[in-house]
Enzyme design. Structure first.
Site, PDB file in Angstrom:
ATOM      1  N   HIS A 118      -3.094   7.338   2.112  1.00  0.00           N
ATOM      2  CA  HIS A 118      -3.357   5.986   1.639  1.00  0.00           C
ATOM      3  C   HIS A 118      -4.883   5.757   2.198  1.00  0.00           C
ATOM      4  O   HIS A 118      -5.317   6.258   3.452  1.00  0.00           O
ATOM      5  CB  HIS A 118      -2.568   4.930   2.159  1.00  0.00           C
ATOM      6  CG  HIS A 118      -3.093   3.649   2.095  1.00  0.00           C
ATOM      7  ND1 HIS A 118      -3.619   3.193   0.816  1.00  0.00           N
ATOM      8  CD2 HIS A 118      -3.243   2.709   2.924  1.00  0.00           C
ATOM      9  CE1 HIS A 118      -4.015   1.768   0.953  1.00  0.00           C
ATOM     10  NE2 HIS A 118      -3.850   1.523   2.166  1.00  0.00           N
ATOM     11  N   CYS A 146       0.806  -1.257  -0.040  1.00  0.00           N
ATOM     12  CA  CYS A 146      -0.056  -0.058  -0.134  1.00  0.00           C
ATOM     13  C   CYS A 146       0.901   1.201   0.135  1.00  0.00           C
ATOM     14  O   CYS A 146       0.156   2.187  -0.316  1.00  0.00           O
ATOM     15  CB  CYS A 146      -0.976   0.033   1.249  1.00  0.00           C
ATOM     16  SG  CYS A 146      -2.009  -1.515   1.248  1.00  0.00           S
ATOM     17  N   ASN A 199     -10.159  -0.075   0.102  1.00  0.00           N
ATOM     18  CA  ASN A 199      -8.708  -0.083   0.016  1.00  0.00           C
ATOM     19  C   ASN A 199      -8.010  -0.715  -1.259  1.00  0.00           C
ATOM     20  O   ASN A 199      -8.190  -1.942  -1.510  1.00  0.00           O
ATOM     21  CB  ASN A 199      -8.059  -0.872   1.469  1.00  0.00           C
ATOM     22  CG  ASN A 199      -6.832  -0.697   1.408  1.00  0.00           C
ATOM     23  OD1 ASN A 199      -5.945  -0.389   0.582  1.00  0.00           O
ATOM     24  ND2 ASN A 199      -6.086  -1.206   2.562  1.00  0.00           N
TER      25      ASN A 199
HETATM   26  O1  UT7 Z   1      -3.701  -0.982   3.558  1.00  0.00           O
HETATM   27  C1  UT7 Z   1      -2.766  -1.344   4.776  1.00  0.00           C
HETATM   28  C2  UT7 Z   1      -3.379  -0.818   5.814  1.00  0.00           C
HETATM   29  N1  UT7 Z   1      -4.446  -1.445   6.374  1.00  0.00           N
HETATM   30  C3  UT7 Z   1      -5.011  -0.770   7.288  1.00  0.00           C
HETATM   31  O2  UT7 Z   1      -4.641   0.307   7.662  1.00  0.00           O
HETATM   32  C4  UT7 Z   1      -6.112  -1.490   8.250  1.00  0.00           C
HETATM   33  C5  UT7 Z   1      -5.874  -1.328   9.423  1.00  0.00           C
HETATM   34  N2  UT7 Z   1      -6.974  -1.991  10.302  1.00  0.00           N
HETATM   35  C6  UT7 Z   1      -8.282  -1.434  10.424  1.00  0.00           C
HETATM   36  O3  UT7 Z   1      -8.768  -1.002   9.610  1.00  0.00           O
HETATM   37  C7  UT7 Z   1      -9.052  -2.174  11.534  1.00  0.00           C
HETATM   38  O4  UT7 Z   1      -8.538  -2.986  12.212  1.00  0.00           O
HETATM   39  C8  UT7 Z   1     -10.476  -3.227  10.953  1.00  0.00           C
HETATM   40  C9  UT7 Z   1     -11.306  -2.550  10.000  1.00  0.00           C
HETATM   41  C10 UT7 Z   1      -9.613  -4.341   9.974  1.00  0.00           C
HETATM   42  C11 UT7 Z   1     -10.988  -4.049  11.866  1.00  0.00           C
HETATM   43  O5  UT7 Z   1     -11.480  -3.287  12.830  1.00  0.00           O
HETATM   44  P1  UT7 Z   1     -11.422  -3.215  14.227  1.00  0.00           P
HETATM   45  O6  UT7 Z   1     -12.182  -2.342  15.004  1.00  0.00           O
HETATM   46  O7  UT7 Z   1      -9.990  -3.464  14.690  1.00  0.00           O
HETATM   47  O8  UT7 Z   1     -12.330  -4.747  14.553  1.00  0.00           O
HETATM   48  P2  UT7 Z   1     -11.658  -6.083  15.179  1.00  0.00           P
HETATM   49  O9  UT7 Z   1     -10.774  -6.619  14.243  1.00  0.00           O
HETATM   50  O10 UT7 Z   1     -11.313  -5.687  16.696  1.00  0.00           O
HETATM   51  O11 UT7 Z   1     -13.096  -6.836  15.351  1.00  0.00           O
HETATM   52  C12 UT7 Z   1     -14.076  -6.602  16.146  1.00  0.00           C
HETATM   53  C13 UT7 Z   1     -15.367  -7.502  15.957  1.00  0.00           C
HETATM   54  C14 UT7 Z   1     -14.724  -9.029  16.056  1.00  0.00           C
HETATM   55  O12 UT7 Z   1     -15.808  -9.661  16.811  1.00  0.00           O
HETATM   56  P3  UT7 Z   1     -15.779 -10.084  18.451  1.00  0.00           P
HETATM   57  O13 UT7 Z   1     -14.324 -10.682  18.499  1.00  0.00           O
HETATM   58  O14 UT7 Z   1     -15.568  -8.646  19.103  1.00  0.00           O
HETATM   59  O15 UT7 Z   1     -16.890 -10.653  18.587  1.00  0.00           O
HETATM   60  C15 UT7 Z   1     -14.764  -9.425  14.703  1.00  0.00           C
HETATM   61  O16 UT7 Z   1     -14.982 -10.898  14.689  1.00  0.00           O
HETATM   62  O17 UT7 Z   1     -15.892  -7.514  14.636  1.00  0.00           O
HETATM   63  C16 UT7 Z   1     -15.797  -8.650  13.991  1.00  0.00           C
HETATM   64  N3  UT7 Z   1     -16.009  -8.500  12.533  1.00  0.00           N
HETATM   65  C17 UT7 Z   1     -16.724  -8.568  11.580  1.00  0.00           C
HETATM   66  N4  UT7 Z   1     -18.249  -8.721  11.755  1.00  0.00           N
HETATM   67  C18 UT7 Z   1     -18.819  -8.293  10.844  1.00  0.00           C
HETATM   68  C19 UT7 Z   1     -14.710  -8.692  11.971  1.00  0.00           C
HETATM   69  N5  UT7 Z   1     -14.671  -8.322  10.513  1.00  0.00           N
HETATM   70  C20 UT7 Z   1     -16.178  -8.321  10.455  1.00  0.00           C
HETATM   71  C21 UT7 Z   1     -17.123  -8.195   9.439  1.00  0.00           C
HETATM   72  N6  UT7 Z   1     -18.445  -8.069   9.751  1.00  0.00           N
HETATM   73  N7  UT7 Z   1     -16.684  -8.079   8.125  1.00  0.00           N
END
Ligand code: UT7
Length: 329
Positions: free
Chosen positions: A251, A118, A281
């Site tokens: 980005h 990225c 993204n």
């Molecule tokens: O391009 C390179 C750079 N990339 C980035 O900058 C990405 C950086 N990271 C992020 O943008 C975020 O960390 C994410 C969008 C990937 C995830 O957001 P988050 O707030 O960190 O969520 P999380 O991973 O802590 O997940 C929270 C909950 C989990 O459930 P529990 O364990 O709390 O019950 C996940 O299982 O959300 C759940 N979850 C989803 N639910 C519905 C994860 N993906 C999904 C989904 N739909 N697609």
């Protein structure tokens, strides 16, 4: 002195946008649960473009490149450097840049790919700037292009809803006025495991895991920290106070990362280009696609200062400050 001046911008987005609702419906058929609400609230993404199986990175890159050349008022015969940033090349070799050179009918100068995920477009743009300032190129075509959907595991909801396909391109021309003012690239290979597609080809078979995996929260934290420190360094080097910056074009991974970066730098969101909502993204394509969107919306003004920022797998990041020419249109 020779400087690199931004003279053309182009883009390519495959097919029609796929909304969160439509994607959630497709994933439900695979037994994967997600929702428009989750995707919107956690990322700001509302839709993405996904290439059909016949569309390749070099096709999108060439389409974006053709538009950038037309905007710059240049012909293929004027281009003497082609750099393509991509993590999804058409084939193992030759490089996607060579395939783009062929598609556009460019018959002179070097062509090569840069792989910094990225951050790739920032790496490519900084490299092209060094070529131009060293007197080794006059008109450079710099492209960020991806069909990132090919790397996605559609059963992994934590990653597959985040990415999209597309390409953005710019033309840099050697001129006597800046142009590109400053840039800084960074990499920390010790964090290679937080964002990767760890598969390779060995003896005609795929070895390892050929899908994207990500430790989302670790990437989020590193992205916000590196974008802030890198912005401060490059703006200082370019002699621009954050409050005087024309537009921040980071980005496009997550709306919350854009908001936090802007807040830390004291830059109001009206001066941040947001494209993640409509493109998701697109990895190396995200910054030039966001630039193209800003141009389409009439937000790129003559003499304006821009700060472009990339961050992603490697772990890599980089920033580049530039001033648009007084006659930029
Ligand atoms: O391009 C390179 C750079 N990339 C980035 O900058 C990405 C950086 N990271 C992020 O943008 C975020 O960390 C994410 C969008 C990937 C995830 O957001 P988050 O707030 O960190 O969520 P999380 O991973 O802590 O997940 C929270 C909950 C989990 O459930 P529990 O364990 O709390 O019950 C996940 O299982 O959300 C759940 N979850 C989803 N639910 C519905 C994860 N993906 C999904 C989904 N739909 N697609």
């Amino acid at each position: 002195m020779i400087y690199s001046q931004l003279r053309g911008i182009g883009h390519a987005l495959p097919g029609n946008p796929v909304s969160n609702e439509v994607l959630a419906g497709r994933l439900a058929e695979l037994g994967i649960e997600t929702s428009d609400q989750w995707i919107r609230e956690r990322t700001g993404i509302t839709q993405r473009y996904l290439a059909d199986p016949t569309t390749t990175t070099s096709m999108l890159a060439a389409e974006a490149g053709r538009e950038a050349l037309a905007h710059a008022g240049l012909a293929a015969s004027d281009i003497d450097l082609v750099i393509v940033a991509t993590s999804t090349p058409d084939i193992i070799f030759p490089s996607t840049a060579c395939l783009v050179q062929k598609r556009l009918g460019i018959h002179q100068g070097p062509a090569f790919d840069i792989q910094a995920v990225c951050s790739g477009f920032l790496y490519a743009l900084a490299t092209a700037d060094l070529y131009i300032r060293a007197g080794k190129a006059t008109n450079a075509l710099v492209v960020g292009a991806e069909v990132f959907s090919r790397l996605l595991d559609w059963r992994d909801r934590s990653t597959c809803v985040l990415f999209g396909d597309g390409a953005g391109a710019v033309v840099l021309r050697a001129e006597s006025q800046p142009g590109i003012l400053a840039h800084r690239l960074e990499a920390r290979g010790e964090f290679e495991n937080i964002l990767r597609a760890a598969g390779g080809v060995h003896g005609g078979a795929i070895q390892g895991h050929p899908f994207l995996t990500m430790e989302g929260q670790a990437v989020f934290k590193m992205a916000v920290e590196s974008l802030e420190s890198s912005a401060r360094q490059v703006l200082a080097e370019a002699g621009i106070a954050p409050e005087d910056l024309g537009l921040l074009i980071p980005h496009q991974a997550n709306m919350r990362i854009l908001q936090m970066t802007a807040k830390r730098l004291g830059i109001p969101m009206e001066r941040v280009v947001v494209a993640v909502d409509r493109h998701a993204n697109t990895s190396a394509a995200s910054v030039p696609l966001a630039m193209h969107l800003a141009h389409q919306e009439g937000r790129l003004l003559p003499g304006q200062t821009l700060l472009l920022q990339g961050v992603g797998g490697g772990f890599t990041w980089g920033s580049l400050a530039l001033r648009l020419a007084p006659d930029f249109a």
